[in-house]
Motif scaffolding. Structure first.
Motif, short mmCIF file in Angstrom:
data_model
loop_
_atom_site.label_atom_id
_atom_site.label_comp_id
_atom_site.label_asym_id
_atom_site.label_seq_id
_atom_site.Cartn_x
_atom_site.Cartn_y
_atom_site.Cartn_z
N GLU A 178 46.08 133.01 28.01
CA GLU A 178 46.62 134.27 27.49
C GLU A 178 46.74 135.30 28.61
OE1 GLU A 178 44.10 135.57 24.39
OE2 GLU A 178 45.07 134.35 22.87
N GLU A 179 45.72 135.34 29.45
CA GLU A 179 45.71 136.34 30.52
C GLU A 179 46.95 136.27 31.38
OE1 GLU A 179 42.16 136.28 32.91
OE2 GLU A 179 40.91 136.09 31.12
N ARG A 180 47.30 135.07 31.73
CA ARG A 180 48.48 134.95 32.59
C ARG A 180 49.14 133.61 32.35
NH1 ARG A 180 45.64 133.47 38.16
NH2 ARG A 180 43.70 132.76 37.30
N GLU A 181 49.85 133.62 31.25
CA GLU A 181 50.56 132.43 30.79
C GLU A 181 51.35 131.78 31.91
OE1 GLU A 181 54.04 131.68 27.46
OE2 GLU A 181 52.78 133.44 27.34
N LEU A 182 51.82 132.62 32.79
CA LEU A 182 52.73 132.09 33.79
C LEU A 182 52.24 132.32 35.21
CD1 LEU A 182 56.29 132.32 32.58
CD2 LEU A 182 55.85 131.56 34.89
N ALA A 183 51.10 132.95 35.33
CA ALA A 183 50.67 133.33 36.66
C ALA A 183 50.46 132.11 37.54
CB ALA A 183 49.39 134.14 36.59
#
Lengths: 300, 300
Positions: A286-291
């Motif tokens: 959730e924090e960085r789905e794509l990071a």
DNA sequence: CATTATATACTCATATTGAGTATAATAAGG
DNA sequence: CCTTATTATACTCAATATGAGTATATAATG
């Protein structure tokens, strides 16, 4: 006359890693990938695929992503009228014991692609392949240079580096050069186990996608048990990439990205000093789905 | 009863950049993407798509890659029996003058997605959108936190950074939140121009793919004329990414990757000091098909 | 010739990466 | 108990990449 009508088929590249061995779920004793028609009763393409996999392999499927859609003219030999469109998916699972004692259809990736496993150095089969590729290069006086560059690039010859992502390009080159059985060649050894129709090409597509994706998305964890040591995680990545990695840098990257958290327990079955157990921090999704997840592909 | 029979449809997201304006080829005055059934006469999916684009837009197509295959139940309203499967492609071209004087169907990306263009700072429409998103977040007491995180992440709110790649995620969030017309909402302004059926979603898929891809593959050059200045190249990338880039670093990266070579000529129409003209080094495609292009996405 | 605009070269601090060395914690063998 | 083997983990260091500038060059304009 019904223009635009076609047979829609769903095909699964279902992958697990068991004991440092990347595997694919098959049917027909390893000759084909699980597949079946897209039917009216299916809510979506994904759910249709899930049903076929459940029916043919009885194996639960978690992560699923679309791979590619094929429609080759020579795919509809047996079927009357219309064309066949194959929509392929990549699925990632943890291998489960086969229910009811039926033999599970797991087969190792490298049974089909023996030239793709570089974990123990450059595989011996490559010598043979390179020799035959050289003949293929030499046989065409006009396109010789182009063929040379292509072979060098895809197979990492003549100072080019081996690029583990080029699974599909390598398979296609071998196909064009007539070095795999599906291409109608008569040779046997060292070209890997063939599959029904274009299933081996679809497997190559899935392998390539997964090798590329583990570098920027935390998908490896779909293949891991709940708790694992960092070395187990590394071995899984290595199994997929067909390469060995630098241990210290691997840990550094995993930890600094906060992808995992300690469970508190340790695993002492490993031989030496007991290793801490970790679990995947689902929150990161959730924090960085794509990071993204970067994996240190520094060779060893 | 024909199990597995479906209507196969081909859809094109054909993109060009003209005058720093990223555009998509449409039909029906901008309401739909070019599309048509996959027919028996088509050799492959790609060639079928090329024929439909030629027929409907008379525009030549160069680069083409598959995007995604959709099969939603609500897509086959008008068609009797069977399902509709839509196979979408992304095409990259240089805009040509319309032949015969017919009006060409080019429309700007940001007419459909006004919140995606951050080249002149954060677009004003976002204020409105964020306000409505906040209502949507607040309205569900149970999933509030989850919705908050999702909105923050996709739209870069509350300390999260704007990620230009999340075009599709943003559209889907707006759809779920009932903020786009396709979702059956009654609101009008600021939600961008809608399209027929799910064509706007498909456009979003294409935009996202292209924004992601220009960072690791030299595909921008498909959109460029034969000779161009580095600033023209930069403006094209910026148009696609919806961001402004750091000029000096952009040049450094392009040059050190040896993606371009000087033509020898210069362009002096630019206002200040004349700029050298460059051309794409096609050889690089063979040298390292996959070695990638990195673009400096350092914001300005 | 000053001004304005663009092009291009160069600098510098910081972050990331590849490749090591060093040390810690366990088991097994003598 | 001590040595050796084996794995785990910490720390170092050079090379490179990246983000963000400053400085200089070459034109057009008035």
């Amino acid at each position: 006359m019904t223009i635009g009508l076609a047979h829609a088929e769903l095909i699964a590249v279902l992958t697990a890693v068991t004991g440092n061995d990347p595997r694919v779920m098959t049917v027909r004793s390893g000759d084909a990938l699980p597949s079946g028609p897209f039917e009216l009763g299916h809510r979506t393409l994904q759910s249709g695929l899930r049903e076929w996999v459940r029916e043919q392999t009885a194996h639960p499927v978690g992560y699923l992503e679309q791979l590619y859609t094929f429609a080759d003219r020579d795919r509809n030999n047996e079927i009357l009228g219309g064309r066949t469109i194959s929509i392929s998916y990549l699925g990632l699972v943890r291998e489960q014991p086969a229910p009811g004692g039926g033999r599970p259809g797991w087969h190792g990736w490298y049974e089909y692609f023996p030239w793709e496993d570089h974990r123990h150095g450059r595989p011996a089969v490559l010598d043979d392949i390179v020799e035959r590729l050289n003949s293929w290069v030499a046989v065409d006086p006009v396109r010789r240079d182009q063929r040379r560059r292509r072979a060098d690039f895809t197979f990492g010859l003549n100072d080019a580096a081996w690029n583990e992502d080029l699974v599909l390009q390598r398979y296609e080159l071998l196909y064009e050069a007539g070095l795999v059985l599906e291409a109608g060649c008569t040779q046997q050894s060292n070209s890997g186990r063939p599959m029904f129709a274009d299933h081996r090409r679809i497997l190559a597509t899935g392998m390539a996608r997964l090798r590329a994706k583990i570098k920027y998305r935390p998908v490896v964890f779909e293949l891991m048990p709940e708790n694992f040591t960092l070395l187990q995680l590394q071995r899984t990545v290595e199994a997929l990439a067909g390469l060995t990695l630098h241990k210290q840098n691997f840990r550094r990257l995993i930890e600094q990205q906060e992808l995992v958290e300690e469970t508190g327990a340790t695993e002492s079955e490993t031989g030496g000093r007991p290793a801490k157990l970790f679990r995947f921090r689902r929150a990161i999704l959730e924090e960085r789905e794509l990071a993204g997840t970067k994996l240190p592909l520094s060779r060893n």
